[in-house]
Design a protein around this motif. Structure first.
Motif, PDB file in Angstrom:
ATOM      1  N   GLY A 139       5.349   3.506   1.479  1.00 30.37           N
ATOM      2  CA  GLY A 139       4.660   4.032   0.300  1.00 30.37           C
ATOM      3  C   GLY A 139       4.837   3.157  -0.928  1.00 30.37           C
ATOM      4  O   GLY A 139       3.853   2.749  -1.566  1.00 30.37           O
ATOM      5  N   PRO A 140       6.082   2.831  -1.325  1.00 38.42           N
ATOM      6  CA  PRO A 140       6.278   1.923  -2.455  1.00 38.42           C
ATOM      7  C   PRO A 140       5.644   0.555  -2.247  1.00 38.42           C
ATOM      8  O   PRO A 140       5.135  -0.055  -3.195  1.00 38.42           O
ATOM      9  CB  PRO A 140       7.802   1.818  -2.549  1.00 38.42           C
ATOM     10  N   MET A 141       5.659   0.071  -1.019  1.00 46.05           N
ATOM     11  CA  MET A 141       5.062  -1.238  -0.755  1.00 46.05           C
ATOM     12  C   MET A 141       3.543  -1.198  -0.917  1.00 46.05           C
ATOM     13  O   MET A 141       2.939  -2.148  -1.421  1.00 46.05           O
ATOM     14  CB  MET A 141       5.436  -1.710   0.651  1.00 46.05           C
ATOM     15  N   VAL A 142       2.916  -0.095  -0.480  1.00 48.35           N
ATOM     16  CA  VAL A 142       1.472   0.046  -0.674  1.00 48.35           C
ATOM     17  C   VAL A 142       1.152   0.127  -2.158  1.00 48.35           C
ATOM     18  O   VAL A 142       0.193  -0.501  -2.645  1.00 48.35           O
ATOM     19  CB  VAL A 142       0.944   1.294   0.062  1.00 48.35           C
ATOM     20  N   ARG A 143       1.949   0.888  -2.916  1.00 51.10           N
ATOM     21  CA  ARG A 143       1.713   1.001  -4.364  1.00 51.10           C
ATOM     22  C   ARG A 143       1.841  -0.357  -5.047  1.00 51.10           C
ATOM     23  O   ARG A 143       1.081  -0.686  -5.956  1.00 51.10           O
ATOM     24  CB  ARG A 143       2.685   2.010  -4.971  1.00 51.10           C
ATOM     25  N   ALA A 144       2.798  -1.156  -4.613  1.00 48.87           N
ATOM     26  CA  ALA A 144       2.947  -2.496  -5.173  1.00 48.87           C
ATOM     27  C   ALA A 144       1.749  -3.371  -4.828  1.00 48.87           C
ATOM     28  O   ALA A 144       1.320  -4.202  -5.640  1.00 48.87           O
ATOM     29  CB  ALA A 144       4.238  -3.128  -4.669  1.00 48.87           C
ATOM     30  N   ARG A 145       1.172  -3.188  -3.655  1.00 50.47           N
ATOM     31  CA  ARG A 145      -0.005  -3.984  -3.278  1.00 50.47           C
ATOM     32  C   ARG A 145      -1.230  -3.583  -4.087  1.00 50.47           C
ATOM     33  O   ARG A 145      -2.075  -4.428  -4.384  1.00 50.47           O
ATOM     34  CB  ARG A 145      -0.269  -3.843  -1.773  1.00 50.47           C
ATOM     35  N   TRP A 146      -1.330  -2.312  -4.448  1.00 52.19           N
ATOM     36  CA  TRP A 146      -2.416  -1.922  -5.343  1.00 52.19           C
ATOM     37  C   TRP A 146      -2.311  -2.695  -6.658  1.00 52.19           C
ATOM     38  O   TRP A 146      -3.330  -3.093  -7.246  1.00 52.19           O
ATOM     39  CB  TRP A 146      -2.366  -0.423  -5.622  1.00 52.19           C
ATOM     40  N   GLY A 147      -1.096  -2.884  -7.140  1.00 52.88           N
ATOM     41  CA  GLY A 147      -0.921  -3.647  -8.371  1.00 52.88           C
ATOM     42  C   GLY A 147      -1.430  -5.069  -8.249  1.00 52.88           C
ATOM     43  O   GLY A 147      -1.920  -5.648  -9.217  1.00 52.88           O
ATOM     44  N   VAL A 148      -1.339  -5.637  -7.048  1.00 49.46           N
ATOM     45  CA  VAL A 148      -1.819  -6.993  -6.819  1.00 49.46           C
ATOM     46  C   VAL A 148      -3.338  -7.048  -6.813  1.00 49.46           C
ATOM     47  O   VAL A 148      -3.953  -7.880  -7.486  1.00 49.46           O
ATOM     48  CB  VAL A 148      -1.266  -7.542  -5.478  1.00 49.46           C
ATOM     49  N   VAL A 149      -3.980  -6.153  -6.063  1.00 51.89           N
ATOM     50  CA  VAL A 149      -5.429  -6.233  -5.914  1.00 51.89           C
ATOM     51  C   VAL A 149      -6.180  -5.677  -7.129  1.00 51.89           C
ATOM     52  O   VAL A 149      -7.321  -6.062  -7.387  1.00 51.89           O
ATOM     53  CB  VAL A 149      -5.902  -5.516  -4.632  1.00 51.89           C
ATOM     54  N   ALA A 351       6.051  -5.732 -13.665  1.00 54.20           N
ATOM     55  CA  ALA A 351       5.568  -5.944 -12.298  1.00 54.20           C
ATOM     56  C   ALA A 351       6.634  -6.557 -11.401  1.00 54.20           C
ATOM     57  O   ALA A 351       6.679  -6.288 -10.200  1.00 54.20           O
ATOM     58  CB  ALA A 351       4.321  -6.837 -12.327  1.00 54.20           C
ATOM     59  N   GLU A 352       7.531  -7.375 -11.978  1.00 56.90           N
ATOM     60  CA  GLU A 352       8.534  -8.068 -11.181  1.00 56.90           C
ATOM     61  C   GLU A 352       9.531  -7.129 -10.514  1.00 56.90           C
ATOM     62  O   GLU A 352      10.203  -7.497  -9.550  1.00 56.90           O
ATOM     63  CB  GLU A 352       9.305  -9.069 -12.056  1.00 56.90           C
ATOM     64  N   ALA A 353       9.654  -5.916 -11.029  1.00 57.15           N
ATOM     65  CA  ALA A 353      10.604  -4.949 -10.465  1.00 57.15           C
ATOM     66  C   ALA A 353       9.889  -3.712  -9.942  1.00 57.15           C
ATOM     67  O   ALA A 353      10.510  -2.674  -9.750  1.00 57.15           O
ATOM     68  CB  ALA A 353      11.633  -4.553 -11.522  1.00 57.15           C
ATOM     69  N   ARG A 354       8.601  -3.823  -9.688  1.00 48.80           N
ATOM     70  CA  ARG A 354       7.798  -2.636  -9.391  1.00 48.80           C
ATOM     71  C   ARG A 354       8.137  -2.022  -8.028  1.00 48.80           C
ATOM     72  O   ARG A 354       8.280  -0.802  -7.919  1.00 48.80           O
ATOM     73  CB  ARG A 354       6.310  -3.008  -9.437  1.00 48.80           C
TER      74      ARG A 354
END
Length: 432
Positions: A139-149, A351-354
């Protein structure tokens, strides 16, 4: 859903109306490449605790022992999740996921074998530690990927709501699947399936390299530019709030299982918990579709107050229809608190600690769930009569008091201001 979004690359040029919707979000380039494997990989998360409770209760005959074993798993996950999140920020999600899912599959298989062999409780605890510590934080990893795209577009708030809905969809399907497997196939079938899905889904998710967040420097000035996300005061306050939410999940899992067992209808457990999770999912959809004008920290306080009131009503339910209705209401109160909490994390943490920040939230839910499972199991063993339902009430009321007392820490600082020693803050974004 209304307006049109055009994107060039990972959402670097985004045009949206005041009400960005799910249609625009799901048309984001590259989103489906991590959403589908991510959904498969996070499904076992909703099965783990209940599968352990049902298996250990079957082999020991004690809800206390079952709850304690599940609690050790949850505590291990809560303690190790932020560490794993920080490693993912530092070395990349793939580097953390590949060994993690392998360890989890082996550990869960070992726990299953020990339970079926009627091993002593201490042995179950030993096996539960690596089982929980290695749970992949999809879940946290998916949320971090949303921040990328999305690159901080107005769709970020919609993404937070969408992720809450996805989480709750897993909590609708997961308990139903775990209950069906454990009661209709074999007591160990739920945990075995959880381990298999974690391994397969995790490997597929790790294979999606294109949307993986960039790796931060492992040393030198770039690494020193930020510290742990927990050093942000607002994150610590949100951790307390998410502990209370975890107490709802844990208390409901044990108490519903004990209630359905007491009336001789254990198969209803998954349906009742699924009703609770369905309320969460539906309200999450609504949250993401509304163009909010109220600041998120105010929404959190209002939503959490409603959550505490709903949780305090559970002990009055003594029939299946009333418990289903109250569970649905309680579920509808959870999503606003979750969605708003994650929205605040986006605005409080750079973002670096998201990824780490999101894992603190997930870990807090897991820790609260573990504590609630333990206490509710002991109460049901010793007192019975739905006494486990007092646990969600206590957890949410205490968390609400903390949120009210520390509400000033939830206000995002002005652009460019340092939010905590060693932790910078990114540019401000518009309030949804």
């Amino acid at each position: 859903m209304g307006s049109t979004v055009t994107s060039t690359g990972p959402a670097k040029k985004t045009t949206a109306s005041a009400r960005p919707g799910y249609g625009q979000l799901l048309r984001t380039r590259g989103a489906w490449t991590f959403l589908l494997p991510g959904f498969a990989a996070r499904q076992p998360f909703a099965m783990l605790t209940l599968s352990i409770v049902l298996l250990v209760q079957h082999t020991t005959g004690s809800y206390g022992a079952a709850g304690a074993t599940a609690a050790v798993t949850g505590i291990s996950m809560a303690l190790f999740a932020p560490f794993g999140g920080r490693l993912a920020d530092r070395y990349g999600q793939r580097a953390v996921l590949l060994p993690g899912v392998l360890v989890h599959a082996l550990a869960a298989s070992g726990l299953t074998a020990l339970a079926l062999a009627h091993a002593p409780l201490w042995a179950l605890f030993v096996a539960a530690v690596p089982t929980g510590a290695s749970v992949p934080q999809i879940g946290p990893m998916v949320r971090a990927r949303w921040g990328v795209v999305l690159n901080d577009s107005p769709l970020m708030a919609t993404a937070a709501a969408f992720e809450s809905v996805t989480d709750e969809l897993t909590f609708v399907l997961g308990p139903l699947l775990a209950t069906a497997l454990c009661t209709s196939v074999a007591p160990a079938a739920g945990l075995v399936t959880e381990a298999a899905l974690t391994l397969l889904g995790g490997l597929l998710f790790a294979a999606q390299k294109r949307t993986q967040p960039p790796v931060t420097a492992s040393h030198g000035p770039a690494r020193a530019a930020h510290g742990s996300a927990l050093r942000v005061p607002g994150v610590r306050v949100l951790v307390v709030g998410f502990l209370g939410i975890g107490s709802v999940f844990g208390g409901m899992q044990v108490s519903l299982s004990a209630f359905t067992e007491s009336i001789g209808r254990p198969g209803l457990n998954g349906a009742l918990y699924g009703t609770f999770a369905a309320g969460n999912m539906l309200s999450g959809l609504v949250c993401g579709a509304i163009a909010w004008k109220v600041a998120p920290q105010r929404r959190l306080l209002v939503g959490y107050t409603a959550l505490a009131v709903a949780a305090s009503s559970l002990w009055t339910a003594h029939t299946v229809p009333l418990l289903a209705a109250l569970g649905l209401l309680l579920g509808m109160c959870i999503a606003p608190a979750l969605v708003t909490g994650y929205t605040l994390v986006e605005r409080l943490v750079p973002a670096e600690a998201r990824t780490e920040a999101f894992t603190w939230m997930t870990g807090a839910v897991a820790f609260g769930q573990a504590a609630a499972v333990t206490v509710a199991g002991q109460l049901e063993d010793r007192l019975g009569d739905g006494s486990g339902f007092y646990v969600p009430m206590a957890g949410t009321v205490l968390a609400l008091i903390t949120l009210l007392a520390q509400r000033s820490r939830l206000v995002p600082p002005p652009s460019g201001r340092t939010v905590a020693r060693g932790v910078g803050h990114r540019s401000s974004v518009a309030v949804d």
